[in-house]
Design a protein around this motif. Structure first.
Motif, PDB file in Angstrom:
ATOM      1  N   MET A   1     -19.920  44.396  -8.005  1.00 10.21           N
ATOM      2  CA  MET A   1     -18.414  44.220  -8.158  1.00 10.21           C
ATOM      3  C   MET A   1     -17.999  45.272  -9.035  1.00 10.21           C
ATOM      4  SD  MET A   1     -16.531  41.054  -9.541  1.00 10.21           S
ATOM      5  CE  MET A   1     -14.758  40.633  -9.463  1.00 10.21           C
ATOM      6  N   PRO A   2     -16.912  45.845  -8.471  1.00 10.17           N
ATOM      7  CA  PRO A   2     -16.199  46.967  -9.032  1.00 10.17           C
ATOM      8  C   PRO A   2     -15.796  46.828 -10.376  1.00 10.17           C
ATOM      9  CG  PRO A   2     -15.430  46.554  -6.853  1.00 10.17           C
ATOM     10  CD  PRO A   2     -16.162  45.475  -7.451  1.00 10.17           C
ATOM     11  N   ASP A   3     -15.457  47.819 -11.406  1.00 10.72           N
ATOM     12  CA  ASP A   3     -15.058  47.689 -12.504  1.00 10.72           C
ATOM     13  C   ASP A   3     -13.724  47.582 -12.720  1.00 10.72           C
ATOM     14  OD1 ASP A   3     -17.550  50.280 -13.776  1.00 10.72           O
ATOM     15  OD2 ASP A   3     -17.838  47.988 -13.654  1.00 10.72           O
ATOM     16  N   HIS A   4     -12.886  47.904 -11.861  1.00 10.48           N
ATOM     17  CA  HIS A   4     -11.483  48.193 -11.864  1.00 10.48           C
ATOM     18  C   HIS A   4     -10.799  47.333 -10.795  1.00 10.48           C
ATOM     19  CE1 HIS A   4     -12.613  51.907 -13.891  1.00 10.48           C
ATOM     20  NE2 HIS A   4     -11.742  51.336 -14.766  1.00 10.48           N
ATOM     21  N   GLU A   5      -9.780  46.421 -10.885  1.00  8.02           N
ATOM     22  CA  GLU A   5      -9.250  45.655  -9.994  1.00  8.02           C
ATOM     23  C   GLU A   5      -8.659  46.478  -8.753  1.00  8.02           C
ATOM     24  OE1 GLU A   5      -6.164  42.885 -11.265  1.00  8.02           O
ATOM     25  OE2 GLU A   5      -7.041  42.459 -13.021  1.00  8.02           O
ATOM     26  N   GLY A   6      -8.090  47.712  -9.005  1.00  5.88           N
ATOM     27  CA  GLY A   6      -7.692  48.614  -8.060  1.00  5.88           C
ATOM     28  C   GLY A   6      -8.742  49.009  -7.108  1.00  5.88           C
ATOM     29  N   GLU A   7      -9.948  49.224  -7.672  1.00 12.62           N
ATOM     30  CA  GLU A   7     -11.074  49.491  -6.911  1.00 12.62           C
ATOM     31  C   GLU A   7     -11.487  48.458  -5.819  1.00 12.62           C
ATOM     32  OE1 GLU A   7     -14.312  51.084  -9.062  1.00 12.62           O
ATOM     33  OE2 GLU A   7     -13.092  52.263 -10.150  1.00 12.62           O
ATOM     34  N   GLU A   8     -11.298  47.407  -6.181  1.00 11.39           N
ATOM     35  CA  GLU A   8     -11.622  46.049  -5.588  1.00 11.39           C
ATOM     36  C   GLU A   8     -10.656  45.767  -4.264  1.00 11.39           C
ATOM     37  OE1 GLU A   8     -11.528  41.177  -5.917  1.00 11.39           O
ATOM     38  OE2 GLU A   8     -12.273  42.362  -7.783  1.00 11.39           O
ATOM     39  N   LEU A   9      -9.318  46.271  -4.729  1.00 16.69           N
ATOM     40  CA  LEU A   9      -8.248  46.092  -3.703  1.00 16.69           C
ATOM     41  C   LEU A   9      -8.421  47.188  -2.654  1.00 16.69           C
ATOM     42  CD1 LEU A   9      -5.107  45.624  -5.671  1.00 16.69           C
ATOM     43  CD2 LEU A   9      -6.164  44.027  -4.243  1.00 16.69           C
ATOM     44  N   VAL A  10      -8.861  48.512  -2.799  1.00 15.63           N
ATOM     45  CA  VAL A  10      -9.042  49.392  -1.933  1.00 15.63           C
ATOM     46  C   VAL A  10     -10.338  49.031  -0.976  1.00 15.63           C
ATOM     47  CG1 VAL A  10      -9.997  51.769  -1.705  1.00 15.63           C
ATOM     48  CG2 VAL A  10      -8.265  51.284  -3.449  1.00 15.63           C
ATOM     49  N   GLU A  11     -11.357  48.500  -1.775  1.00 19.64           N
ATOM     50  CA  GLU A  11     -12.390  47.959  -0.849  1.00 19.64           C
ATOM     51  C   GLU A  11     -11.989  46.906   0.192  1.00 19.64           C
ATOM     52  OE1 GLU A  11     -15.846  47.063  -3.299  1.00 19.64           O
ATOM     53  OE2 GLU A  11     -15.853  49.100  -4.060  1.00 19.64           O
ATOM     54  N   ARG A  12     -11.311  45.995  -0.310  1.00 24.59           N
ATOM     55  CA  ARG A  12     -10.944  44.729   0.776  1.00 24.59           C
ATOM     56  C   ARG A  12      -9.785  45.161   1.765  1.00 24.59           C
ATOM     57  NH1 ARG A  12      -9.476  40.339  -3.711  1.00 24.59           N
ATOM     58  NH2 ARG A  12      -7.460  41.419  -3.379  1.00 24.59           N
ATOM     59  N   ALA A  13      -9.073  46.149   1.321  1.00 28.09           N
ATOM     60  CA  ALA A  13      -8.057  46.617   2.272  1.00 28.09           C
ATOM     61  C   ALA A  13      -8.476  47.327   3.494  1.00 28.09           C
ATOM     62  CB  ALA A  13      -6.904  47.513   1.481  1.00 28.09           C
ATOM     63  N   GLU A  14      -8.137  46.838   4.504  1.00 25.16           N
ATOM     64  CA  GLU A  14      -8.476  47.480   5.944  1.00 25.16           C
ATOM     65  C   GLU A  14      -7.328  48.617   6.486  1.00 25.16           C
ATOM     66  OE1 GLU A  14     -10.446  45.943   8.727  1.00 25.16           O
ATOM     67  OE2 GLU A  14     -11.275  44.328   7.324  1.00 25.16           O
ATOM     68  N   PRO A  15      -8.212  49.843   6.609  1.00 26.19           N
ATOM     69  CA  PRO A  15      -7.030  50.802   6.910  1.00 26.19           C
ATOM     70  C   PRO A  15      -6.300  50.549   8.222  1.00 26.19           C
ATOM     71  CG  PRO A  15      -9.501  51.495   7.266  1.00 26.19           C
ATOM     72  CD  PRO A  15      -9.253  49.823   6.869  1.00 26.19           C
ATOM     73  N   GLY A  16      -5.119  50.755   8.384  1.00 20.38           N
ATOM     74  CA  GLY A  16      -4.286  50.633   9.477  1.00 20.38           C
ATOM     75  C   GLY A  16      -2.992  50.854   9.151  1.00 20.38           C
ATOM     76  N   PRO A  17      -2.075  50.801  10.161  1.00 17.49           N
ATOM     77  CA  PRO A  17      -0.687  50.739   9.971  1.00 17.49           C
ATOM     78  C   PRO A  17      -0.127  50.024   8.652  1.00 17.49           C
ATOM     79  CG  PRO A  17      -0.861  49.795  11.931  1.00 17.49           C
ATOM     80  CD  PRO A  17      -2.331  49.864  11.408  1.00 17.49           C
ATOM     81  N   GLU A  18      -0.744  48.903   8.445  1.00 20.32           N
ATOM     82  CA  GLU A  18       0.038  47.960   7.426  1.00 20.32           C
ATOM     83  C   GLU A  18      -0.273  48.817   6.040  1.00 20.32           C
ATOM     84  OE1 GLU A  18      -1.061  45.509  10.759  1.00 20.32           O
ATOM     85  OE2 GLU A  18      -2.215  46.833   9.597  1.00 20.32           O
ATOM     86  N   MET A  19      -1.419  49.149   5.909  1.00 15.15           N
ATOM     87  CA  MET A  19      -1.582  49.928   4.601  1.00 15.15           C
ATOM     88  C   MET A  19      -1.132  51.259   4.531  1.00 15.15           C
ATOM     89  SD  MET A  19      -3.640  48.169   2.661  1.00 15.15           S
ATOM     90  CE  MET A  19      -3.723  49.137   1.537  1.00 15.15           C
ATOM     91  N   GLU A  20      -0.697  51.841   5.816  1.00 14.85           N
ATOM     92  CA  GLU A  20      -0.123  52.985   5.529  1.00 14.85           C
ATOM     93  C   GLU A  20       1.272  52.697   4.884  1.00 14.85           C
ATOM     94  OE1 GLU A  20       1.902  56.536   8.489  1.00 14.85           O
ATOM     95  OE2 GLU A  20       0.503  55.154   9.256  1.00 14.85           O
ATOM     96  N   ILE A  21       1.904  51.725   5.542  1.00 17.20           N
ATOM     97  CA  ILE A  21       3.432  51.256   4.849  1.00 17.20           C
ATOM     98  C   ILE A  21       3.334  50.741   3.621  1.00 17.20           C
ATOM     99  CG2 ILE A  21       5.201  49.321   5.110  1.00 17.20           C
ATOM    100  CD1 ILE A  21       4.640  49.662   8.456  1.00 17.20           C
ATOM    101  N   VAL A  22       2.281  50.014   3.022  1.00 16.54           N
ATOM    102  CA  VAL A  22       2.146  49.834   1.671  1.00 16.54           C
ATOM    103  C   VAL A  22       1.789  50.944   0.810  1.00 16.54           C
ATOM    104  CG1 VAL A  22       0.465  48.627   0.187  1.00 16.54           C
ATOM    105  CG2 VAL A  22       1.150  47.573   2.190  1.00 16.54           C
ATOM    106  N   HIS A  23       1.307  51.913   1.391  1.00 22.85           N
ATOM    107  CA  HIS A  23       1.242  53.203   0.580  1.00 22.85           C
ATOM    108  C   HIS A  23       2.434  54.031   0.586  1.00 22.85           C
ATOM    109  CE1 HIS A  23      -3.233  52.702  -0.548  1.00 22.85           C
ATOM    110  NE2 HIS A  23      -3.175  52.732   0.756  1.00 22.85           N
ATOM    111  N   LEU A  24       3.166  53.841   1.488  1.00 25.79           N
ATOM    112  CA  LEU A  24       4.612  54.640   1.531  1.00 25.79           C
ATOM    113  C   LEU A  24       5.373  53.706   0.659  1.00 25.79           C
ATOM    114  CD1 LEU A  24       4.883  55.406   5.297  1.00 25.79           C
ATOM    115  CD2 LEU A  24       5.027  57.194   3.461  1.00 25.79           C
ATOM    116  N   LEU A  25       5.516  52.307   0.764  1.00 21.32           N
ATOM    117  CA  LEU A  25       6.462  51.469  -0.287  1.00 21.32           C
ATOM    118  C   LEU A  25       5.980  51.930  -1.659  1.00 21.32           C
ATOM    119  CD1 LEU A  25       8.279  49.383  -0.420  1.00 21.32           C
ATOM    120  CD2 LEU A  25       6.598  47.731  -0.525  1.00 21.32           C
TER     121      LEU A  25
END
Length: 157
Positions: A1-25
């Protein structure tokens, strides 16, 4: 299990147009925060002062009166912090306390017109650019943008 919550989120997030929009937001939120911070710094204000003025203007636009208690709740401040904030904004000429004509115990906080003009001098060009961008979308696209942003506001609470 990752040490940081953010790392866990990155591992769970699927790359794609939705994540691109989340990063732009996220990037837009950061950029808007910096824009607001520049305004606060240039005008000798605390970032919370700017948030308070925005909350007060939003309430006025909605036809709602705002008491210090309502303002504090909206900003997540305790009573002492809210009093200090309103005192600071009042001393700077950005707001005024107004006693209710029927119930003198009730005091609302109103934004002074000079503060509105000051805000427009800084944020007006950004607002104009946003409006120009939005004019490039049709009604269906605007509805989708509105729905997305409304949903994100609910998700962020």
């Amino acid at each position: 299990m990752p040490d940081h919550e953010g790392e866990e989120l990155v591992e769970r997030a699927e790359p794609g147009p939705e994540m691109e929009i989340v990063h732009l937001l996220r990037a837009v939120a950061v950029d808007l925060g910096r824009h607001s911070t520049r305004f606060a710094q240039r005008n000798g204000m605390h970032p919370t002062d700017v948030r308070a003025l925005i909350a007060l203007m939003d309430a006025a636009r909605a036809g709602e009166e705002t008491t210090a208690g309502h303002l504090g709740a909206a900003l997540g401040l305790n009573s002492a912090g809210t009093t200090a904030l309103v005192d600071r904004l009042e001393r700077a000429g950005h707001v005024r306390r107004v006693r209710d004509a029927r119930d003198r115990r009730k005091v609302t906080i109103e934004v002074d017109e000079r503060a509105v003009a000051l805000g427009w001098s800084h944020f007006g060009p950004l607002i104009d650019r946003a409006v120009d961008l939005l004019r490039g979308y049709d009604e269906r696209e605007l509805a989708a943008i509105r729905d997305f942003l409304t949903g994100m506001r609910k998700a962020a609470v």
